[in-house]
Write an enzyme that holds these catalytic residues in place. Structure first.
Site, PDB file in Angstrom:
ATOM      1  N   GLU A   1      -0.453   4.240  -4.598  1.00  0.00           N
ATOM      2  CA  GLU A   1      -1.584   4.415  -5.503  1.00  0.00           C
ATOM      3  C   GLU A   1      -2.326   5.709  -5.197  1.00  0.00           C
ATOM      4  O   GLU A   1      -2.906   6.326  -6.085  1.00  0.00           O
ATOM      5  CB  GLU A   1      -2.537   3.219  -5.400  1.00  0.00           C
ATOM      6  CG  GLU A   1      -3.540   3.139  -6.537  1.00  0.00           C
ATOM      7  CD  GLU A   1      -4.231   1.789  -6.625  1.00  0.00           C
ATOM      8  OE1 GLU A   1      -5.215   1.583  -5.885  1.00  0.00           O
ATOM      9  OE2 GLU A   1      -3.800   0.942  -7.424  1.00  0.00           O
TER      10      GLU A   1
ATOM     11  N   GLU B   1      -8.685  -9.987 -13.949  1.00  0.00           N
ATOM     12  CA  GLU B   1      -7.948 -10.948 -13.132  1.00  0.00           C
ATOM     13  C   GLU B   1      -8.891 -11.702 -12.195  1.00  0.00           C
ATOM     14  O   GLU B   1      -8.827 -12.928 -12.064  1.00  0.00           O
ATOM     15  CB  GLU B   1      -6.863 -10.244 -12.315  1.00  0.00           C
ATOM     16  CG  GLU B   1      -5.789  -9.552 -13.141  1.00  0.00           C
ATOM     17  CD  GLU B   1      -6.089  -8.083 -13.400  1.00  0.00           C
ATOM     18  OE1 GLU B   1      -5.134  -7.338 -13.651  1.00  0.00           O
ATOM     19  OE2 GLU B   1      -7.276  -7.692 -13.351  1.00  0.00           O
TER      20      GLU B   1
ATOM     21  N   LYS C   1     -15.978  -4.770  -7.382  1.00  0.00           N
ATOM     22  CA  LYS C   1     -17.048  -3.776  -7.379  1.00  0.00           C
ATOM     23  C   LYS C   1     -17.909  -3.894  -8.631  1.00  0.00           C
ATOM     24  O   LYS C   1     -19.131  -3.944  -8.562  1.00  0.00           O
ATOM     25  CB  LYS C   1     -16.454  -2.374  -7.266  1.00  0.00           C
ATOM     26  CG  LYS C   1     -17.498  -1.267  -7.219  1.00  0.00           C
ATOM     27  CD  LYS C   1     -16.865   0.117  -7.105  1.00  0.00           C
ATOM     28  CE  LYS C   1     -16.264   0.346  -5.745  1.00  0.00           C
ATOM     29  NZ  LYS C   1     -15.796   1.754  -5.581  1.00  0.00           N
TER      30      LYS C   1
ATOM     31  N   LYS D   1      -3.539  -1.839 -18.416  1.00  0.00           N
ATOM     32  CA  LYS D   1      -4.659  -2.775 -18.530  1.00  0.00           C
ATOM     33  C   LYS D   1      -5.265  -2.715 -19.930  1.00  0.00           C
ATOM     34  O   LYS D   1      -5.616  -3.747 -20.519  1.00  0.00           O
ATOM     35  CB  LYS D   1      -5.709  -2.455 -17.467  1.00  0.00           C
ATOM     36  CG  LYS D   1      -5.274  -2.812 -16.054  1.00  0.00           C
ATOM     37  CD  LYS D   1      -6.174  -2.195 -15.003  1.00  0.00           C
ATOM     38  CE  LYS D   1      -7.576  -2.714 -15.065  1.00  0.00           C
ATOM     39  NZ  LYS D   1      -8.403  -2.193 -13.958  1.00  0.00           N
TER      40      LYS D   1
ATOM     41  N   GLY E   1     -11.031   1.176  -3.358  1.00  0.00           N
ATOM     42  CA  GLY E   1     -10.656  -0.198  -3.049  1.00  0.00           C
ATOM     43  C   GLY E   1      -9.615  -0.318  -1.958  1.00  0.00           C
ATOM     44  O   GLY E   1      -9.714  -1.169  -1.070  1.00  0.00           O
ATOM     45  N   ARG E   2      -8.603   0.549  -1.989  1.00  0.00           N
ATOM     46  CA  ARG E   2      -7.526   0.433  -1.005  1.00  0.00           C
ATOM     47  C   ARG E   2      -7.946   0.934   0.375  1.00  0.00           C
ATOM     48  O   ARG E   2      -7.181   0.827   1.334  1.00  0.00           O
ATOM     49  CB  ARG E   2      -6.293   1.181  -1.506  1.00  0.00           C
ATOM     50  CG  ARG E   2      -6.534   2.641  -1.843  1.00  0.00           C
ATOM     51  CD  ARG E   2      -5.369   3.198  -2.663  1.00  0.00           C
ATOM     52  NE  ARG E   2      -5.571   4.560  -3.116  1.00  0.00           N
ATOM     53  CZ  ARG E   2      -6.251   4.898  -4.208  1.00  0.00           C
ATOM     54  NH1 ARG E   2      -6.831   3.950  -4.926  1.00  0.00           N
ATOM     55  NH2 ARG E   2      -6.353   6.150  -4.575  1.00  0.00           N
TER      56      ARG E   2
ATOM     57  N   HIS F   1      18.934  -8.580   8.400  1.00  0.00           N
ATOM     58  CA  HIS F   1      19.927  -9.411   7.711  1.00  0.00           C
ATOM     59  C   HIS F   1      19.789  -9.303   6.203  1.00  0.00           C
ATOM     60  O   HIS F   1      20.322 -10.142   5.463  1.00  0.00           O
ATOM     61  CB  HIS F   1      19.793 -10.866   8.176  1.00  0.00           C
ATOM     62  CG  HIS F   1      20.118 -11.038   9.627  1.00  0.00           C
ATOM     63  ND1 HIS F   1      21.372 -11.373  10.081  1.00  0.00           N
ATOM     64  CD2 HIS F   1      19.345 -10.878  10.731  1.00  0.00           C
ATOM     65  CE1 HIS F   1      21.364 -11.442  11.399  1.00  0.00           C
ATOM     66  NE2 HIS F   1      20.141 -11.142  11.823  1.00  0.00           N
TER      67      HIS F   1
END
Length: 548
Positions: free
Chosen positions: A353, A211, A205, A504, A267-268, A384
């Site tokens: 979040e 990152e 954005k 961060k 964002g999510r 399993h």
């Protein structure tokens, strides 16, 4: 308002005292019609809530709780653009991303729907140009590889959806996703590709995310070096999804205007925005429109259905029931579809979040628990790995089982075996196996206690006909709205995420302490100082030889 101080909360706790020891075996024996009555359909998606430790009275009290929390009003506030993200003073309008043309959703006196469709139209045009070969790389060769670079919501959503919809994607395109600042991620995504045939979609954005920009810069170097050092390649091999046009231009992306999205989209919650550009390129504009239609069907259901027949509301309320009166701390999501392997990870971000908060909308410390830990793996692999704990452990984990009647690729009996396990697991979790039944089966006495299954483990079963773009849109919207409703009841802001900021900020401070050639004065705690020094020594040691 603190929901824990309301009569509705007190009534629910009193009811829980009488329900805590009730077993699903008894609830089904006493109420033969509960499976039909507690199952609901949303545009073909069948949701069975009958294997929960509830009665009609429980549902009534939970609905009363939703009413007391103002859920109907908050739903309407979201759809009409009110600033329900109170800490950032923003509207919350992911529902506008899939609104049909002609619908009006106002923010500050401005209808946002035309802008949404303008971006969707640009996305469709660009996707068609890439898919048809009109958009080509610097050397004139076809684009055969698309690499999405983002992190968080700019990665998890499109990466999950692409994997889920692989059978609907173009076989002529290789689509990969890079998110981790660990250089191995971008290396793995690019090392075997041809730069002349590769398109990068950089999603950020602000276009300042450390990152994402680190990975994008590495990808740019890989591309330019691979095409003979010609920096003009960037404009033909990079496009951006961002609101910061200046930073995009500074990066060197000039061949296509950035694909925009808005500050009222978290964002999510953004997979159906321009963040989904790489997905649209993969599945085509028609497939993406089907995805939006699936979202839209659940949006309509949320806004128009009574609370006691409203599936995302009921899913939210059942989560409240287990998280608060029962005190259960985790929730498992178990898709019986290999294609949905990343869906639990996507929901981890969406739920944890959003509702991993410890203060209410007014900044007061919560007096009740909020969001659970969300986790899961696809069946039958999970059986399993951790189902032993689900069936016989001391921790009860409510779980959602997601399955489909038809597979994308029908390879004979595979799908029937998969779905036999799907149905069997929810039955076993609910009803278990008594000591008497185990003993009667001829098991040796010393093994009887070890083979008893207590049961009474609650599950939701979501059954679709087939995993299509439409159905994936439905699934995502179900959980989006479930999370929203839970946030309303807990009294938290589901649409900010300040919890990611401190780490961060500290990382930004530590970076030069790792990179400077000379030792620096360190002012962290003793543990962190020691670890940084140890890392610096090892980083500068000989490859392959321990230097710690």
């Amino acid at each position: 308002m603190n929901i824990a101080d309301t009569p509705a909360w007190a009534a629910l706790l009193e009811h829980h005292a009488g329900m805590a020891d009730r077993h699903l075996r008894d609830l089904f024996d006493e109420d033969p019609g509960r499976a039909e009555r507690m199952s609901h359909d949303v545009a073909g998606l069948h949701v069975d809530l009958s294997k929960h430790r509830v009665t009609d009275e429980t549902i009534r009290l939970l609905v009363d709780l939703a009413e007391a929390a103002g859920v109907p009003d908050r739903i309407e506030a979201m759809f009409t653009g009110e600033r329900i993200n109170v800490t950032e003073q923003r509207s919350v309008l992911h529902v506008a991303l899939r609104a049909p043309r002609g619908e009006r959703i106002m923010v500050d006196g401005h209808d946002v729907v035309p802008g949404v469709h303008a971006v969707l139209d640009r996305m469709a045009d660009f996707s068609d140009r890439v898919r048809s070969g009109v958009w080509r790389g610097l050397t004139g060769r076809l684009i055969r590889n698309v690499v999405n670079i983002g992190i968080g919501g700019s990665d998890l959503g499109p990466a999950m959806a692409y994997q889920a919809l692989r059978p609907h994607a173009s076989a002529d395109l290789t689509v990969r996703f890079v998110s981790n600042v660990d250089g191995e991620d971008v290396w793995q995504a690019t090392h075997d590709l041809d730069p002349a045939e590769t398109l990068f979609v950089v999603s950020s954005k602000t276009f300042t995310t450390l990152e994402t920009l680190t990975n994008a810069a590495t990808a740019r170097t890989w591309l330019v070096d691979g095409l003979g050092g010609d920096t003009a390649a960037v404009a033909r091999h990079f496009v951006a999804v961002s609101t910061n046009q200046d930073e995009v231009r500074a990066f060197g992306i000039e061949g296509e205007e950035p694909f925009a999205f808005w500050d009222w989209v978290g964002g999510r919650y953004s997979v159906d925005s321009a963040i989904g550009l790489s997905l649209m390129i993969a599945i085509g504009p028609a497939g993406f429109e089907d995805l939006l239609a699936g979202f839209r069907s659940v949006d309509h259901h949320l806004r128009s259905s009574r609370l006691d027949a409203n599936v995302p509301v009921l899913m939210a309320l059942l989560g409240i029931w287990y998280r608060n009166p029962f005190g259960m701390q985790t929730h498992a999501v178990l898709p019986y579809s290999h294609l949905l392997a990343r869906f639990p990870a996507y929901l981890q971000q969406l739920e944890m979040e959003s509702n991993g908060k410890s203060v209410d909308l007014d900044g007061r410390r919560l007096t009740h628990d909020s969001g659970p830990i969300v986790w899961g793996e696809p069946g039958t692999n999970g059986q399993h790995a951790f189902f032993q704990l689900l069936h016989q452990g001391t921790t009860i984990v409510p779980a959602d089982f997601i399955g489909f009647a038809r597979p994308a690729h029908d390879l004979g009996r595979h799908h029937d075996l998969l779905m036999a396990n799907f149905f069997a697991q929810t039955e076993a979790l609910a009803f278990g196996r008594t000591r008497e039944a185990v003993a009667a089966s001829g098991v040796s006495e010393h093994q009887v206690a070890h083979r008893v299954f207590e049961g009474n483990r609650p599950t939701t079963t979501i059954l679709g006909e087939e995993l299509t773009p439409f159905v994936l849109g439905q699934l995502i919207a179900l959980y989006e709205h479930k999370v929203f409703v839970q946030g309303v009841i807990w009294g938290v802001n589901s649409f900010d995420q300040w919890g990611v900021e401190l780490g961060k900020a500290l990382a930004d401070r530590i970076v030069p302490e790792l990179e400077e050639p000379d030792p620096l004065e360190l002012s962290h705690d003793a543990s962190t100082n020691s670890l940084i020094r140890r890392y610096r020594r090892a980083r500068r040691g000989s490859p392959g030889r321990p230097s710690l």
